[in-house]
Design a protein around this motif. Sequence first.
Motif, mmCIF file in Angstrom:
data_model
loop_
_atom_site.group_PDB
_atom_site.id
_atom_site.type_symbol
_atom_site.label_atom_id
_atom_site.label_comp_id
_atom_site.label_asym_id
_atom_site.label_seq_id
_atom_site.Cartn_x
_atom_site.Cartn_y
_atom_site.Cartn_z
ATOM 1 N N GLY A 1 8.559 1.615 10.657
ATOM 2 C CA GLY A 1 8.902 0.659 11.702
ATOM 3 C C GLY A 1 7.733 0.283 12.586
ATOM 4 N N ASP A 2 6.593 0.978 12.450
ATOM 5 C CA ASP A 2 5.416 0.664 13.273
ATOM 6 C C ASP A 2 4.684 -0.561 12.739
ATOM 7 N N PHE A 3 3.990 -1.229 13.645
ATOM 8 C CA PHE A 3 3.150 -2.379 13.295
ATOM 9 C C PHE A 3 1.802 -2.202 13.961
ATOM 10 N N VAL A 4 0.733 -2.546 13.234
ATOM 11 C CA VAL A 4 -0.624 -2.471 13.778
ATOM 12 C C VAL A 4 -1.336 -3.784 13.515
ATOM 13 N N LEU A 5 -2.006 -4.302 14.535
ATOM 14 C CA LEU A 5 -2.852 -5.486 14.415
ATOM 15 C C LEU A 5 -4.235 -5.133 14.926
ATOM 16 N N LEU A 6 -5.271 -5.452 14.130
ATOM 17 C CA LEU A 6 -6.666 -5.305 14.534
ATOM 18 C C LEU A 6 -7.264 -6.704 14.577
ATOM 19 N N PRO A 7 -7.383 -7.329 15.757
ATOM 20 C CA PRO A 7 -7.832 -8.723 15.840
ATOM 21 C C PRO A 7 -9.232 -8.979 15.285
ATOM 22 N N ALA A 8 -10.108 -7.971 15.288
ATOM 23 C CA ALA A 8 -11.459 -8.140 14.728
ATOM 24 C C ALA A 8 -11.822 -6.833 14.024
ATOM 25 N N THR A 9 -11.160 -6.565 12.920
ATOM 26 C CA THR A 9 -11.119 -5.256 12.275
ATOM 27 C C THR A 9 -12.452 -4.512 12.253
ATOM 28 N N PRO A 10 -12.551 -3.425 13.046
ATOM 29 C CA PRO A 10 -13.730 -2.558 12.974
ATOM 30 C C PRO A 10 -13.551 -1.565 11.815
ATOM 31 N N GLY A 11 -14.488 -0.642 11.657
ATOM 32 C CA GLY A 11 -14.292 0.391 10.654
ATOM 33 C C GLY A 11 -13.116 1.273 11.032
ATOM 34 N N PHE A 12 -12.406 1.773 10.024
ATOM 35 C CA PHE A 12 -11.291 2.671 10.303
ATOM 36 C C PHE A 12 -11.037 3.584 9.109
ATOM 37 N N THR A 13 -10.340 4.706 9.372
ATOM 38 C CA THR A 13 -9.950 5.651 8.328
ATOM 39 C C THR A 13 -8.437 5.809 8.364
ATOM 40 N N MET A 14 -7.812 5.699 7.195
ATOM 41 C CA MET A 14 -6.380 5.922 7.060
ATOM 42 C C MET A 14 -6.189 7.091 6.099
ATOM 43 N N SER A 15 -5.253 7.985 6.420
ATOM 44 C CA SER A 15 -5.131 9.188 5.599
ATOM 45 C C SER A 15 -3.752 9.811 5.701
ATOM 46 N N SER A 16 -3.548 10.802 4.804
ATOM 47 C CA SER A 16 -2.394 11.685 4.938
ATOM 48 C C SER A 16 -2.678 12.653 6.084
ATOM 49 N N PHE A 17 -1.737 13.522 6.387
ATOM 50 C CA PHE A 17 -1.953 14.490 7.459
ATOM 51 C C PHE A 17 -2.670 15.738 6.957
ATOM 52 N N ILE B 1 0.859 -1.177 0.000
ATOM 53 C CA ILE B 1 0.000 0.000 0.000
ATOM 54 C C ILE B 1 0.899 1.231 0.000
ATOM 55 N N SER B 2 0.522 2.250 -0.759
ATOM 56 C CA SER B 2 1.292 3.491 -0.740
ATOM 57 C C SER B 2 0.353 4.678 -0.893
ATOM 58 N N GLY B 3 0.831 5.855 -0.496
ATOM 59 C CA GLY B 3 0.033 7.065 -0.609
ATOM 60 C C GLY B 3 0.919 8.267 -0.823
ATOM 61 N N ALA B 4 0.375 9.270 -1.522
ATOM 62 C CA ALA B 4 1.117 10.504 -1.774
ATOM 63 C C ALA B 4 0.150 11.672 -1.853
ATOM 64 N N GLY B 5 0.618 12.836 -1.391
ATOM 65 C CA GLY B 5 -0.213 14.020 -1.457
ATOM 66 C C GLY B 5 -1.357 13.994 -0.462
ATOM 67 N N ARG B 6 -2.507 14.515 -0.866
ATOM 68 C CA ARG B 6 -3.691 14.598 -0.015
ATOM 69 C C ARG B 6 -4.586 13.387 -0.303
ATOM 70 N N TRP B 7 -4.849 12.555 0.710
ATOM 71 C CA TRP B 7 -5.672 11.367 0.493
ATOM 72 C C TRP B 7 -6.276 10.877 1.798
ATOM 73 N N ALA B 8 -7.344 10.118 1.691
ATOM 74 C CA ALA B 8 -7.984 9.491 2.846
ATOM 75 C C ALA B 8 -8.859 8.356 2.333
ATOM 76 N N VAL B 9 -8.854 7.240 3.040
ATOM 77 C CA VAL B 9 -9.706 6.099 2.689
ATOM 78 C C VAL B 9 -10.435 5.631 3.935
#
Length: 298
Positions: free
Chosen positions: A63-79, A22-30
């Motif tokens: 270097g960060d790692f994230v685990l969601l054992p029962a993935t709820p809704g979430f938003t990932m984005s640029s700053f 997965i990669s992202g650049a510029g202004r984005w949010a999913v």
Amino acid sequence: MSDPLSELISLLRPRTVFSKPISGAGRWAVRYSEFGQPSFCTVLDGSCRLVVDGHGALTLEAGDFVLLPATPGFTMSSFQRATPVHVDPRAEPPATAEVRHGRAGPPDVRLLGGYFVFDSPDAALLVSLLPRVVHVRNAERLALLVRLVDEEARGQLAGSDFVLSRLVDALLVEALRSATGEDAPPGLLRGLHDERLAPALRQMHADVTRAWSVGELAKAAALSRSGFFDRFTRTMGVPPMEYLLAWRMALAKELLREHDVALTDIATRVGYGSASAFSTAFSRHVGMPPSHYAQAHA
């Protein structure tokens, strides 16, 4: 001495299904809708923002790692603020395709992520013992495991299913033992991080057939009976004997799904003196007799 965390993961029976860059650049949010299955990612380069429903915002860095054992809704984005694009996690592109967010050009962040499933019919109950979100900083070992999972999933070589199952087992153990017990909700992970409760939990798991009393477990924890009961209930979310019963029933369900173990043997292996006593306890706890449960999961 028993290892309750390893036993829990063994009962969950995880297997890998999907991984992707997965990669992202510029202004984005999913915006990902609730998925329910476990998912994970490791940040290879750059940084981004993650907001999981019911949880505070996280800044993810290399270097960060994230685990969601029962993935709820979430938003990932640029700053940079952006209107989220909805993503259906059940309609992902093929595992070989990179998922790109934002504009073209050099990425500001690169991640490697994916999801797997728990084959256990009791996954929801067992997952409730785990944190909702596991976030580990500087997770070099976890990043290596994620890369190995990705390479194995893409390679489709002989024996991949076996290798992947072992890699995901290792990924889960490493992630959960890296998480701090203070951040965990009431449950097994938090209990294992409690220096007083951990010895009692390990003894309970090591000898599940024993007719444990609160007094014996309190002695293992070097606490008074009332002090142990209160601390266990607060930390684990259930009283000691209720936890022991739930664990015995989880083990019994696993044995019943094997279909070649006699009921008397199952009763003995989970701490009951007779098949009838076990059947009564199982029916009361599960809502059906052991024979019906075995047939339903044939």
